[in-house]
Design an enzyme around this catalytic site. Structure first.
Site, PDB file in Angstrom:
ATOM      1  N   ARG A  16      -1.880  15.067  -2.118  1.00  0.00           N
ATOM      2  CA  ARG A  16      -3.195  14.426  -2.240  1.00  0.00           C
ATOM      3  C   ARG A  16      -4.241  15.523  -2.421  1.00  0.00           C
ATOM      4  NH1 ARG A  16      -3.477   9.315   0.596  1.00  0.00           N
ATOM      5  NH2 ARG A  16      -5.470   9.889   1.510  1.00  0.00           N
ATOM      6  N   ASP A  71       0.870  -1.179   0.000  1.00  0.00           N
ATOM      7  CA  ASP A  71       0.000   0.000   0.000  1.00  0.00           C
ATOM      8  C   ASP A  71       0.909   1.232   0.000  1.00  0.00           C
ATOM      9  OD1 ASP A  71      -2.307   1.618   0.326  1.00  0.00           O
ATOM     10  OD2 ASP A  71      -1.990   1.658   2.484  1.00  0.00           O
ATOM     11  N   ASP A  92      -1.455  -0.975   5.976  1.00  0.00           N
ATOM     12  CA  ASP A  92      -1.656  -0.452   7.334  1.00  0.00           C
ATOM     13  C   ASP A  92      -3.112  -0.230   7.704  1.00  0.00           C
ATOM     14  OD1 ASP A  92      -1.821   3.072   7.340  1.00  0.00           O
ATOM     15  OD2 ASP A  92      -1.911   1.829   5.568  1.00  0.00           O
ATOM     16  N   GLU A 128      -8.613  14.362   6.978  1.00  0.00           N
ATOM     17  CA  GLU A 128      -9.626  15.259   7.527  1.00  0.00           C
ATOM     18  C   GLU A 128      -9.089  16.008   8.749  1.00  0.00           C
ATOM     19  OE1 GLU A 128     -13.461  13.082   7.823  1.00  0.00           O
ATOM     20  OE2 GLU A 128     -13.706  14.174   5.953  1.00  0.00           O
ATOM     21  N   LYS A 150     -16.046   7.673  -3.329  1.00  0.00           N
ATOM     22  CA  LYS A 150     -14.874   8.567  -3.311  1.00  0.00           C
ATOM     23  C   LYS A 150     -15.231  10.028  -3.001  1.00  0.00           C
ATOM     24  CE  LYS A 150     -11.779   5.942  -6.336  1.00  0.00           C
ATOM     25  NZ  LYS A 150     -12.554   4.735  -6.561  1.00  0.00           N
ATOM     26  N   ASP A 203      -4.742   6.535  -4.582  1.00  0.00           N
ATOM     27  CA  ASP A 203      -4.456   7.888  -5.075  1.00  0.00           C
ATOM     28  C   ASP A 203      -4.482   7.943  -6.601  1.00  0.00           C
ATOM     29  OD1 ASP A 203      -4.265   8.934  -2.620  1.00  0.00           O
ATOM     30  OD2 ASP A 203      -2.097   9.040  -2.528  1.00  0.00           O
TER      31      ASP A 203
END
Length: 661
Positions: A229, A39, A418, A134, A181, A312
């Site tokens: 991101r 990942d 993770d 967030e 998404k 991503d």
């Protein structure tokens, strides 16, 4: 018992603290990994987010110009307080910059699932949420002057820089999912009564929902190239009537008996997700984990083919792949995106087939198309590539790719992640490694091995994996040898005496052979090391030899079978021939010979420094530079042993081994 020892050594290694082995059945699989599927977020990166950029079409702010946002926001709230909501319009109806900043910061402060927790002692606010993205955004709104101070199921309270509390009622929330998404929220300003629908999400889905603009895609791509991101922020004003109509239809969908989720989504799309007002784009940076570059380079040199599977977008993933040294300096990068036609898919495969040392970057849409139409053709080419980066992958796609590689190649696959979205991938692999990160312990608890950072993987594979595999191979062969040799002795004894059903070793002798006399010597092989630790890391190419499975194969099994038959027969026949006059003591003589033979075999199999390091220097140079390895080995050997003859013997051994292979 041997595997329990390996697990104990891994968990008590001070260089990889807090590592947990959750299974004692597969530690030797760590020594035969050929494909590593990883990942990105929280695995290669720290999942430690920080908002670096804010783009609003005509204006962009980065980390250096955040002070300007703070002052503009304070001015906007001051103006709104003085003149009411109508003050947000100037001139020909165009909003001024401070009002636009106020709108986007307010959207970021309201559209999330973050809960503030106030420490009773220090009065400091800590934030809790399922996603660190967030928290990073809410922490940023606090820095610029709009702090989240309270949230429950029904209300959100914000505090401005001058201490004013803004209260909003939560009318409806639409949580983020890996399929949609995006996430949304409908709030009502308690002061003005204004109802607003805010939504944020990935640019792939948001670009189709927001009003036409000519800058969104370009700016998202620019941010992604910097490794950021991206999140697109949009809103829609709702009248009381419009909201009531939506609420009625939404409640009807909620109580539907069939396809409830689909009907709910249909209502949201038709009533809310139409021509949203685009407020801006945020760029959040996720820092690389410590030692990631060195770790990936070592693993690549060890012969592992590395795949990075991430949610991503292509540009972000490509940037991280380059900056983390997943893609080496001289490697080409071939991108496949938005492939939806058969002709285009075959064309891309043909181009890729002609390229050898290339990194493939493919998006989720194209990957799904290949999985459905040209699964075998795609995987045949992909497994040959040294690096593959799959973007916009759903958790299901990650697991499907893992199973496909295992089914097609038959090679050992290790998956590392993770978060909860990596669990299906980890459980599908031969070896699952979970990292305890900011997304919780779902991956760690589901995995076979739990570590705290990605760099620990080097020692887990190149050192503990090597030792576990080599030791298990020797131990299993000695268990075969130990049991077979005593059986052969008994068989020869019975054959010599007309197949009389008489046991040669009776009572405690047979029990003592398998416990007191041979248990400890044979079991001591679980502490054997064929190379030093620094050698294993200095020459990671040695790991390639393990993947060929030469330490434990049909060939080695039959070798040990022949050795056992030969030694067992020799011990019995020689005992009878040499000690014919003392036949009464034949049990004691043969048993003593048997025990000494077993001890001698263990002693010969244990690696000492002169028949391990030099031997593996030879193996290393045979892999890297076959023409000159004789000279290299001589030079290396003279540093370690001053005996010229031993050096030449080992070089001769290397040449013979090379020819034999």
């Amino acid at each position: 018992m041997g595997k329990s020892v390996y697990a104990y050594q891994i968990m008590n290694d001070k260089e990889i603290p807090n590592t947990i082995v959750r299974t004692s059945t597969i530690p030797e699989e760590l020594g035969r990994i050929e494909y590593l599927l990883s990942d990105k977020t929280g695995t290669l990166t720290k999942n430690d987010m920080e908002l670096k950029k804010l783009h609003m079409g005509t204006m962009a702010y980065n980390i250096e110009s955040m002070d300007e946002i703070t002052s503009q926001l304070a001015a906007a709230f001051g103006k709104a307080k003085a003149s009411g909501p109508s003050a947000t319009m100037t001139g020909k109806g165009r909003r001024d910059m401070s009002s636009r900043i106020r709108d986007i910061v307010l959207a970021l402060a309201l559209c999330h699932n973050v809960t503030p927790v106030i420490d009773a002692d220090s009065d400091e606010i800590a934030y809790q949420a399922s996603s660190p993205d967030e928290i990073a955004i809410v922490r940023w709104t606090e820095q610029v002057g709009l702090t989240l101070v309270f949230r429950d199921m029904n209300e959100i309270h914000l505090r401005t820089a001058d201490g004013e509390i803004l209260e909003y009622s939560i009318l409806q929330t639409f949580p983020f999912t890996s399929e949609s998404k995006r996430m949304g929220i409908i709030v009502k300003d308690k002061t003005t009564g204004e109802i607003m629908f805010y939504q944020k999400g990935a640019d792939v889905v948001m670009s189709k929902i927001v009003q036409y603009n000519d800058w969104l895609d370009e700016e998202c791509d620019n941010m992604a190239r910097e490794g950021l991101r991206t999140l697109v922020i949009a809103r829609r004003r709702l009248s009381e009537d419009a909201y009531n109509e939506f609420q009625q239809r939404f409640n009807e969908a909620k109580v539907s008996i069939t396809d409830r989720k689909a009907q709910e989504q249909s209502v949201v799309v038709s009533f809310l997700e139409q021509d949203l007002e685009l407020l801006g784009v945020t760029g959040v940076e996720d820092k690389l984990q410590d030692e990631v570059k060195n770790t990936l380079e070592l693993l690549r040199n060890a012969g592992l083919k590395i795949w990075m599977l991430t949610g991503d977008k292509i540009e972000t993933a490509t940037c991280i792949a380059v900056s983390s040294k997943l893609v080496s300096r001289n490697q080409n990068i071939h991108q496949i995106s938005q492939v939806t036609s058969t002709h285009e898919a075959l064309e891309q495969l043909e181009v890729l087939q002609s390229k050898k040392d290339t990194c493939l970057v493919i998006d989720g849409t194209s990957l799904q198309f290949y999985m459905e139409t040209f699964k075998n053709e795609f995987i045949e080419i992909a497994v040959r590539l040294p690096v593959v980066v799959a973007c916009r992958c759903s958790p299901t796609q990650k697991a499907d790719i893992t199973k496909l590689i295992i089914d097609f190649t038959g090679k050992r696959v290790c998956c590392i992640g993770d978060g909860g979205n990596d669990v299906s991938m980890i459980q599908a692999a031969h070896v699952g490694v979970g990292i305890v990160g900011k997304e919780g312990k779902q991956a760690s608890l589901a995995a076979d091995f739990s570590i705290t950072q990605f760099s620990y993987l080097t020692k887990l594979l190149l050192w503990h994996g090597r030792n576990s595999y080599k030791r298990s191979a020797k131990l299993s062969q000695f268990v075969i040898h130990r049991g077979l040799i005593i059986s052969v002795i008994q068989a020869v004894f019975s054959a010599l005496f007309f197949f009389a059903p008489i046991a040669l070793y009776q009572g405690l002798l047979i029990v003592g052979y398998s416990t007191v006399y041979t248990m400890a010597p044979v079991f001591s092989l679980v502490l054997d090391r064929d190379v030093k630790e620094e050698t294993a890391f200095k020459f990671p190419e040695l790991y390639k030899e393990l993947t060929k499975g030469r330490s434990l194969s049909l060939k080695t099994f039959f070798q040990w079978l022949m050795i056992s038959v030969y030694q067992g027969g020799a011990i019995m026949i020689m005992s009878i021939l040499l000690f014919e006059d003392e036949f009464v003591n034949i049990v004691a003589i043969s048993f003593t010979a048997l025990i000494f033979n077993e001890l001698l075999m263990v002693a010969l199999e244990i690696n000492t420094w002169y028949n391990s390091d030099i031997k593996y220097y030879i193996s290393y140079f045979m892999y890297t530079n076959k023409k000159n390895y004789y000279l290299h080995v001589k030079a290396l050997s003279y540093d370690r042993i001053r005996n010229r003859n031993i050096c030449h013997i080992y070089c001769f051994y290397g040449i013979l081994t090379d020819l034999f292979w």
